[in-house]
Design a protein around this motif. Structure first.
Motif, short mmCIF file in Angstrom:
data_model
loop_
_atom_site.label_atom_id
_atom_site.label_comp_id
_atom_site.label_asym_id
_atom_site.label_seq_id
_atom_site.Cartn_x
_atom_site.Cartn_y
_atom_site.Cartn_z
N VAL A 24 0.76 -1.58 0.04
CA VAL A 24 -0.32 -0.16 -0.09
C VAL A 24 0.99 1.50 -0.36
O VAL A 24 1.89 1.39 0.85
CB VAL A 24 -0.54 -0.05 1.05
CG1 VAL A 24 -1.87 1.68 1.56
CG2 VAL A 24 -2.09 -1.12 1.32
N VAL A 48 -1.34 -0.74 -3.88
CA VAL A 48 -3.18 0.01 -4.00
C VAL A 48 -2.18 0.38 -4.01
O VAL A 48 -1.99 1.29 -2.52
CB VAL A 48 -3.86 -0.15 -2.26
CG1 VAL A 48 -4.93 0.21 -2.53
CG2 VAL A 48 -4.42 -2.25 -3.11
N ALA A 97 -6.52 -4.36 -0.47
CA ALA A 97 -5.51 -5.19 -0.49
C ALA A 97 -5.28 -6.94 -0.32
O ALA A 97 -5.19 -7.32 -1.45
CB ALA A 97 -3.91 -4.49 0.47
N LEU A 104 -0.70 -8.97 2.80
CA LEU A 104 0.00 -7.21 3.02
C LEU A 104 1.60 -7.19 4.02
O LEU A 104 1.58 -7.93 4.80
CB LEU A 104 -0.74 -6.37 3.78
CG LEU A 104 -0.51 -5.30 4.07
CD1 LEU A 104 -0.14 -4.40 2.53
CD2 LEU A 104 -1.54 -4.54 4.79
#
Ligand SMILES: NC(=O)c1ccc[n+]([C@@H]2O[C@H](COP(=O)([O-])OP(=O)(O)OC[C@H]3O[C@@H](n4cnc5c(N)ncnc54)[C@H](O)[C@@H]3O)[C@@H](O)[C@H]2O)c1
Length: 268
Positions: A24, A48, A97, A104
């Motif tokens: 992210v 993301v 995500a 992640l």
């Protein structure tokens, strides 16, 4: 100012171990966040990108995905909205995500604001907004990421040379970035228990929208070129290499550290 093409060309460090990981990146609609997103996706990381500028974020995600369309083994890019001052928004992005990419591994707390006001004139709204975005945003991002990360994951926070050098009219910003530097160390100590590394990058003058005012003010530009030991602004591409390094296995025993990417300006 020497402004050669080479400064803006992508760096060639490969870090093949990043492929298949999920990241992210906040504040990814433009500037360094957009370049981080592109560089990670080019190495096979699914990203993301999240920004308060939702339309800008979606457009950037589309553009970067189109650039990578022909690339071998590129990662996917999803764009979404986040207001980093809202803890619930971070969780929504983490869930996106996880649902889309299944894991992640990396969280880059990059979103930031850079308001101008002398310390005598700064308003309650300005100091609150600066601390909310630049400091609380990093804290909520790290808290959220840590809830979903496995050992071996990594968080990178964007600090600044302003954490250690005072810039007139930027008292709120300097204070916020000093807080990010310290917060990075606190997070590194506590999240180290779970095998999660937390580091920071402290850029100097990097050529983005945030520093457009420098290029538009001849006196400010000349001052910057005079004082920065390398006598030029940095490009967003020149911050990509340190980001990839901090996320990579090459940095697996590095945590609680801040890498200055400032042409030496923290010394002057
Ligand atoms: N450009 C520089 O010279 C420089 C120097 C030192 C540190 N930094 C730091 O690096 C980071 C990136 O800087 P940049 O130059 O690419 O900036 P930029 O202004 O080009 O991009 C910042 C992005 O953050 C987003 N953003 C702002 N508030 C937000 C919020 N509440 N929630 C979500 N997104 C939000 C903006 O919409 C924008 O897309 C920032 O943290 C900045 O403070 C920049």
């Amino acid at each position: 100012m020497s402004d050669t093409r080479a400064q803006h060309e992508p760096m060639t460090a490969l870090y093949p171990e990043l492929a298949g990981k999920v990241a992210v990146v906040t504040g990814a609609a433009r500037g360094m966040g957009a370049r981080f997103t592109a560089a990670l996706a080019a190495r096979g990381v699914h990203v993301v990108g999240a920004d308060i500028d939702e339309a800008g974020m979606l457009a950037t995600a589309r553009e970067l995905a189109a650039e990578l369309a022909g690339a071998d083994k590129a990662g996917e890019i999803a764009g979404t909205r986040i207001d980093v001052t809202r803890p619930a928004d971070h969780e929504t992005v983490a869930q996106l995500a996880l649902e889309r990419f299944g894991r992640l591994d990396f969280w880059v707390n990059n979103a930031g604001i850079f308001p101008y006001a002398t310390v005598g004139e700064i308003t309650p709204e300005q100091i609150s907004a600066t601390l909310a975005v630049n400091v609380e945003g990093v804290l909520y991002g790290a808290q959220t990421a840590a809830r979903h990360m496995e050992p071996g994951s990594a968080i990178v926070n964007m600090s600044s040379v302003s954490a250690v050098r005072i810039r007139r009219g930027r008292g709120a910003y300097c204070t916020s970035k000093a807080a990010v530097a310290h917060l990075t160390e606190s997070l590194a100590v506590e999240l180290g228990d779970r095998g999660i590394r937390v580091n920071a990058i402290a850029p100097g003058y990097i050529d983005t929208e945030m520093t457009r005012w420098v290029k538009e003010d001849p006196a400010a530009l000349q001052h910057a070129l005079d004082v920065v030991p390398l006598h030029r602004l940095g490009s967003p591409e020149e911050v990509v290499g340190p980001l990839l390094f901090l996320l990579s296995d090459s940095a697996r025993y590095i945590t609680g550290h801040s890498i200055a990417v400032d042409g030496g300006s923290r010394h002057v």
